[in-house]
Structures are given as C-alpha cells and as structure tokens.
Design an enzyme around this catalytic site. Structure first.
Site: not given
Length: 255
Positions: A136, A149
C-alpha cells in the site's frame, strides 16, 4: 509478469481490487481462480463471469491454507501465479491497545507468506511464474489512524524485496502492487463512495497497462501513489507525514 496464458489464484477475489483484477485478467484469456472466506460472494462473482472458478479459503487459517493449496495444485496443475489481495483494514486507537492486531497480521502478512511457501515448490517447476504481493502507499507514509494495517503493509514491502532476491535466479517473478486510496469497501461504504479516493476502474486500467507495457516492473505504481511511495526520497518527509495525517484526522472529525 506476462498477462496472458496464466492460471492465476487471486485471494480476496470476491470484491474490490481482487475482483476487478480477476475480471481484467479473465478478459485477457487467463484461467482465474478467486479465493475468499464468503462462498456466497465468490459464487455470485463466478456466476457473473463465466469461466471463472472459485475456492473457499481463509488465509489466516493455517490448516485451511495448507489443505486448499494442496488441492489447487491437483485441480489446476498449470497454476503459475498468485495475487495476494486478501486484506483487512481497521481503525485503531493505540491508547486502548492495538485491538485489531492479531487478525490484521494473520490476514495481511502471515497469510500471504504461508501461502507462498506452499505454492512455491510447484511454481518453481513451471516455465514462468509470478507472485504479486499487495502492499500500500501507506507502507511508505503510514496513516496513524490504522497503525496495524500500515505496519503489515510495510512488512509486506520488506518481505517482497527479500523474496525477489531469493528467487532472482529462477523463473518466478515477484511484483509488488502498491495501491493508493481506492474506491473499495476495504473500510466500508464511506471509502467506496469517497470522491477523494481513486475510482476502482481507473486504478485497474492503469495497473493493467503497467503489467502489459512493463512486465518486468518490480513495483506496480500508478501515478496517484507516487507521492506516498517517494515521500522520503523527495525530502521533507516529516512535514509530509504530519500534513497527510492532519488532513486525514480533520476529514474524520468533519464527518
């Protein structure tokens, strides 16, 4: 990664980026197997896309992963690629403890590493194969609202580099897909409809263009994610990090 002639397993293929990639690669003539925990959702996607296969898989469960990986190799001996789209993202207050830590780490980090270990012996027998990890933009500039995350995605980036180096003399290529903020339901309906997020179709179109035009690219970077990816290289990282997080917190307060 070549974009045709593959048999590809896509985890998290029932929705979001996983489903969109499955449909895009299917349209190019690849054999596609999507995997996820919700059979009803997988079945619905398969019915909407004739020729697409599915298998129920919880990548956070070691026994399930081992059983499914073994059966996939039997059922699809031409299997030569995996795209790790399964993932969860939850907001957390570290003052209360990392409440989503165990589930997030098991799904986003341990699951893909475990599955790769089970598939790699088979991939090494194929004339060409590919592993596509999914990190990400937040691996490079963390969103403080989702600490577990972001930590797992930073770890995925590190793991991808090590895996690529260890496989450098083989026919297995390692690509790291680095999404920006995309209109999916990763964090619910708000994200799926957020005008500040990149439209899913636009993201997939750009990603597939990179795969087709730059098949040896180690990192799959759309233009929109590059400010995050190269924030430290470009200088002024501390200010960028603060501004980015201040803006995200302000957006949540304003809801």
């Amino acid at each position: 990664m070549q974009t045709t002639g593959n048999t590809i397993l896509i985890t998290g293929g029932g929705s979001g980026i996983g489903r969109a990639l499955a449909e895009a690669f299917l349209a190019l003539g690849n054999e596609i197997i999507i995997a996820g925990r919700r059979e009803a959702v997988l079945k619905q996607v398969a019915e909407a896309n004739p020729g697409l296969h599915y298998v129920v898989l919880d990548t956070s469960d070691p026994e399930s992963t081992q059983k499914v990986a073994r059966q996939l190799i039997i059922d699809y001996p031409q299997l030569n690629a995996v795209i790790h789209c399964a993932g969860i993202m939850r907001g957390e207050s570290l003052r209360d403890g990392a409440t989503e830590l165990e589930t997030t780490v098991a799904t986003n980090l341990v699951g893909p590493i475990r599955l790769d270990g089970l598939l790699l012996p088979h991939f090494l027998t194929r004339p060409h194969a590919a592993i596509v990890t999914v990190s990400s933009g937040l691996a490079f500039v963390p969103l403080a609202l989702t600490p577990s995350y972001c930590a797992t995605k930073a770890a995925v980036h590190s793991y991808s580099q090590s895996l690529r180096y260890q496989l450098k003399d083989t026919a297995v290529k390692v690509h790291e897909l680095v999404p920006p903020y995309v209109q999916t339901e990763l964090m619910g309906e708000r994200q799926a409809n957020d005008p500040h997020a990149m439209p899913l179709k636009d993201y997939i179109d750009e990603v597939m263009g990179i795969f087709q035009n730059s098949p040896d690219a180690e990192e799959i970077l759309v233009e929109r994610v590059k400010p995050l990816r190269f924030a430290e290289v470009n200088g002024g990282y501390a200010e960028f990090f603060k501004q980015f997080n201040d803006q995200m917190v302000a957006a949540r307060v304003g809801e």
